[in-house]
Motif scaffolding. Structure first.
Motif, PDB file in Angstrom:
ATOM      1  N   GLY A  28      24.356  23.602  31.246  1.00 32.67           N
ATOM      2  CA  GLY A  28      24.350  22.149  31.363  1.00 32.67           C
ATOM      3  C   GLY A  28      22.951  21.578  31.499  1.00 32.67           C
ATOM      4  N   GLU A  29      22.041  22.355  32.055  1.00 38.52           N
ATOM      5  CA  GLU A  29      20.665  21.893  32.266  1.00 38.52           C
ATOM      6  C   GLU A  29      19.719  22.301  31.136  1.00 38.52           C
ATOM      7  OE1 GLU A  29      19.771  23.790  35.940  1.00 38.52           O
ATOM      8  OE2 GLU A  29      21.097  22.502  37.107  1.00 38.52           O
ATOM      9  N   ALA A  30      20.148  23.193  30.272  1.00 41.06           N
ATOM     10  CA  ALA A  30      19.253  23.741  29.242  1.00 41.06           C
ATOM     11  C   ALA A  30      19.063  22.765  28.093  1.00 41.06           C
ATOM     12  CB  ALA A  30      19.817  25.057  28.717  1.00 41.06           C
ATOM     13  N   LYS A  31      17.908  22.865  27.481  1.00 41.33           N
ATOM     14  CA  LYS A  31      17.636  22.097  26.270  1.00 41.33           C
ATOM     15  C   LYS A  31      18.103  22.935  25.087  1.00 41.33           C
ATOM     16  CE  LYS A  31      13.664  19.557  27.950  1.00 41.33           C
ATOM     17  NZ  LYS A  31      13.404  20.054  29.278  1.00 41.33           N
ATOM     18  N   GLY A  32      18.548  22.274  24.043  1.00 42.20           N
ATOM     19  CA  GLY A  32      18.985  22.984  22.849  1.00 42.20           C
ATOM     20  C   GLY A  32      20.450  22.729  22.576  1.00 42.20           C
ATOM     21  N   GLY A  33      20.998  23.480  21.663  1.00 41.25           N
ATOM     22  CA  GLY A  33      22.396  23.321  21.278  1.00 41.25           C
ATOM     23  C   GLY A  33      22.768  24.359  20.234  1.00 41.25           C
ATOM     24  N   PHE A  34      23.904  24.145  19.576  1.00 32.67           N
ATOM     25  CA  PHE A  34      24.401  25.099  18.594  1.00 32.67           C
ATOM     26  C   PHE A  34      24.352  24.555  17.177  1.00 32.67           C
ATOM     27  CE2 PHE A  34      26.483  26.347  22.568  1.00 32.67           C
ATOM     28  CZ  PHE A  34      26.089  27.670  22.626  1.00 32.67           C
ATOM     29  N   ASP A  35      23.714  23.407  16.961  1.00 34.74           N
ATOM     30  CA  ASP A  35      23.725  22.785  15.643  1.00 34.74           C
ATOM     31  C   ASP A  35      22.663  23.343  14.693  1.00 34.74           C
ATOM     32  OD1 ASP A  35      21.861  21.660  17.349  1.00 34.74           O
ATOM     33  OD2 ASP A  35      21.957  19.673  16.429  1.00 34.74           O
ATOM     34  N   THR A  36      21.572  23.886  15.201  1.00 36.26           N
ATOM     35  CA  THR A  36      20.546  24.500  14.347  1.00 36.26           C
ATOM     36  C   THR A  36      20.064  25.789  15.000  1.00 36.26           C
ATOM     37  OG1 THR A  36      18.653  23.412  15.407  1.00 36.26           O
ATOM     38  CG2 THR A  36      19.725  22.211  13.582  1.00 36.26           C
ATOM     39  N   LEU A  37      19.460  26.628  14.199  1.00 29.46           N
ATOM     40  CA  LEU A  37      18.926  27.887  14.733  1.00 29.46           C
ATOM     41  C   LEU A  37      17.830  27.627  15.760  1.00 29.46           C
ATOM     42  CD1 LEU A  37      19.033  30.951  14.643  1.00 29.46           C
ATOM     43  CD2 LEU A  37      17.435  30.888  12.734  1.00 29.46           C
ATOM     44  N   GLN A  38      17.000  26.633  15.509  1.00 27.62           N
ATOM     45  CA  GLN A  38      15.938  26.282  16.453  1.00 27.62           C
ATOM     46  C   GLN A  38      16.517  25.848  17.799  1.00 27.62           C
ATOM     47  OE1 GLN A  38      12.704  26.775  16.100  1.00 27.62           O
ATOM     48  NE2 GLN A  38      12.349  26.036  18.173  1.00 27.62           N
ATOM     49  N   ASN A  39      17.602  25.056  17.773  1.00 22.99           N
ATOM     50  CA  ASN A  39      18.234  24.617  19.015  1.00 22.99           C
ATOM     51  C   ASN A  39      18.890  25.779  19.754  1.00 22.99           C
ATOM     52  OD1 ASN A  39      17.407  21.992  18.837  1.00 22.99           O
ATOM     53  ND2 ASN A  39      19.320  21.240  17.968  1.00 22.99           N
ATOM     54  N   VAL A  40      19.464  26.733  19.020  1.00 25.55           N
ATOM     55  CA  VAL A  40      20.048  27.920  19.655  1.00 25.55           C
ATOM     56  C   VAL A  40      18.947  28.737  20.328  1.00 25.55           C
ATOM     57  CG1 VAL A  40      21.258  30.104  19.233  1.00 25.55           C
ATOM     58  CG2 VAL A  40      22.055  28.009  18.142  1.00 25.55           C
ATOM     59  N   ALA A  41      17.813  28.877  19.663  1.00 25.18           N
ATOM     60  CA  ALA A  41      16.680  29.606  20.252  1.00 25.18           C
ATOM     61  C   ALA A  41      16.208  28.905  21.527  1.00 25.18           C
ATOM     62  CB  ALA A  41      15.539  29.719  19.246  1.00 25.18           C
ATOM     63  N   SER A  42      16.166  27.580  21.507  1.00 22.58           N
ATOM     64  CA  SER A  42      15.766  26.824  22.705  1.00 22.58           C
ATOM     65  C   SER A  42      16.777  27.009  23.822  1.00 22.58           C
ATOM     66  CB  SER A  42      15.648  25.335  22.381  1.00 22.58           C
ATOM     67  OG  SER A  42      14.628  25.112  21.452  1.00 22.58           O
ATOM     68  N   LEU A  43      18.050  27.023  23.463  1.00 21.91           N
ATOM     69  CA  LEU A  43      19.115  27.182  24.446  1.00 21.91           C
ATOM     70  C   LEU A  43      19.020  28.535  25.144  1.00 21.91           C
ATOM     71  CD1 LEU A  43      21.717  25.857  25.549  1.00 21.91           C
ATOM     72  CD2 LEU A  43      22.942  27.005  23.717  1.00 21.91           C
ATOM     73  N   PHE A  44      18.793  29.592  24.362  1.00 25.11           N
ATOM     74  CA  PHE A  44      18.742  30.934  24.929  1.00 25.11           C
ATOM     75  C   PHE A  44      17.388  31.271  25.545  1.00 25.11           C
ATOM     76  CE2 PHE A  44      22.585  31.439  22.405  1.00 25.11           C
ATOM     77  CZ  PHE A  44      23.393  32.059  23.333  1.00 25.11           C
ATOM     78  N   ALA A  45      16.471  30.325  25.595  1.00 28.49           N
ATOM     79  CA  ALA A  45      15.207  30.539  26.301  1.00 28.49           C
ATOM     80  C   ALA A  45      15.437  30.574  27.812  1.00 28.49           C
ATOM     81  CB  ALA A  45      14.205  29.436  25.945  1.00 28.49           C
ATOM     82  N   ASN A  46      16.521  29.949  28.269  1.00 27.43           N
ATOM     83  CA  ASN A  46      16.884  29.984  29.684  1.00 27.43           C
ATOM     84  C   ASN A  46      17.499  31.359  29.995  1.00 27.43           C
ATOM     85  OD1 ASN A  46      18.608  29.798  32.053  1.00 27.43           O
ATOM     86  ND2 ASN A  46      18.221  27.593  31.983  1.00 27.43           N
ATOM     87  N   PRO A  47      16.968  32.102  30.967  1.00 30.39           N
ATOM     88  CA  PRO A  47      17.473  33.463  31.232  1.00 30.39           C
ATOM     89  C   PRO A  47      18.938  33.509  31.663  1.00 30.39           C
ATOM     90  CG  PRO A  47      15.721  32.879  32.793  1.00 30.39           C
ATOM     91  CD  PRO A  47      15.832  31.769  31.816  1.00 30.39           C
ATOM     92  N   TRP A  48      19.448  32.489  32.349  1.00 38.33           N
ATOM     93  CA  TRP A  48      20.852  32.493  32.766  1.00 38.33           C
ATOM     94  C   TRP A  48      21.778  32.277  31.574  1.00 38.33           C
ATOM     95  CZ3 TRP A  48      22.439  34.677  36.933  1.00 38.33           C
ATOM     96  CH2 TRP A  48      21.603  34.756  38.031  1.00 38.33           C
ATOM     97  N   VAL A  49      21.382  31.427  30.661  1.00 40.74           N
ATOM     98  CA  VAL A  49      22.172  31.219  29.442  1.00 40.74           C
ATOM     99  C   VAL A  49      22.132  32.480  28.591  1.00 40.74           C
ATOM    100  CG1 VAL A  49      22.413  29.842  27.346  1.00 40.74           C
ATOM    101  CG2 VAL A  49      21.816  28.724  29.496  1.00 40.74           C
TER     102      VAL A  49
END
Length: 119
Positions: free
Chosen positions: A26-47
């Motif tokens: 909920g606090e992470a930046k990013g999303g599932f709409d583009t590969l770049q956003n997925v990479a940003s989302l998974f930059a958070n270690p808990w995610v």
């Protein structure tokens, strides 16, 4: 421990692992709409942990299914072992290999009625 106790322990462990990941999602930046956003989302270690546990659980579930299905079809366990390794390491590639072996070696599962009729 009975099966309900095991289920409770498993559910508790799942909640314990997923709650921090859900909060972080909920606090992470990013999303599932583009590969770049997925990479940003998974930059958070808990995610990242939540995603990794999800993939491991799915691969282990598919591996268990492969073993049970092979046993029902009378396939040698040694033919399934490479599929299990590939499933754990590369997911769909192992499942596809298992489907190929299953198709080539044993097209139909053995049922209780067919095994008792041959005995």
């Amino acid at each position: 421990m009975d099966r309900y106790g095991s289920a409770f322990v498993g559910a508790r462990a799942g909640v314990g692992l997923c709650a921090p990941a859900g909060k972080a999602l909920g606090e992470a930046k990013g999303g599932f709409d583009t590969l770049q956003n997925v990479a940003s989302l998974f930059a958070n270690p808990w995610v990242l942990l939540g995603g990794w546990v999800h993939y491991l659980a799915f691969d282990l579930f598919i591996g268990c299914w492969e073993v049970v299905d092979a046993r029902e079809r009378g396939l040698s366990h040694w033919m399934v072992v490479p599929c299990l390794l590939l499933t754990f390491l590369f997911g769909p590639a192992g499942l596809l290999l298992y489907f190929g072996i299953r198709l080539a070696m044993s097209p139909a599962p053995r049922t209780a009625s067919s095994t008792s009729a041959t005995s």
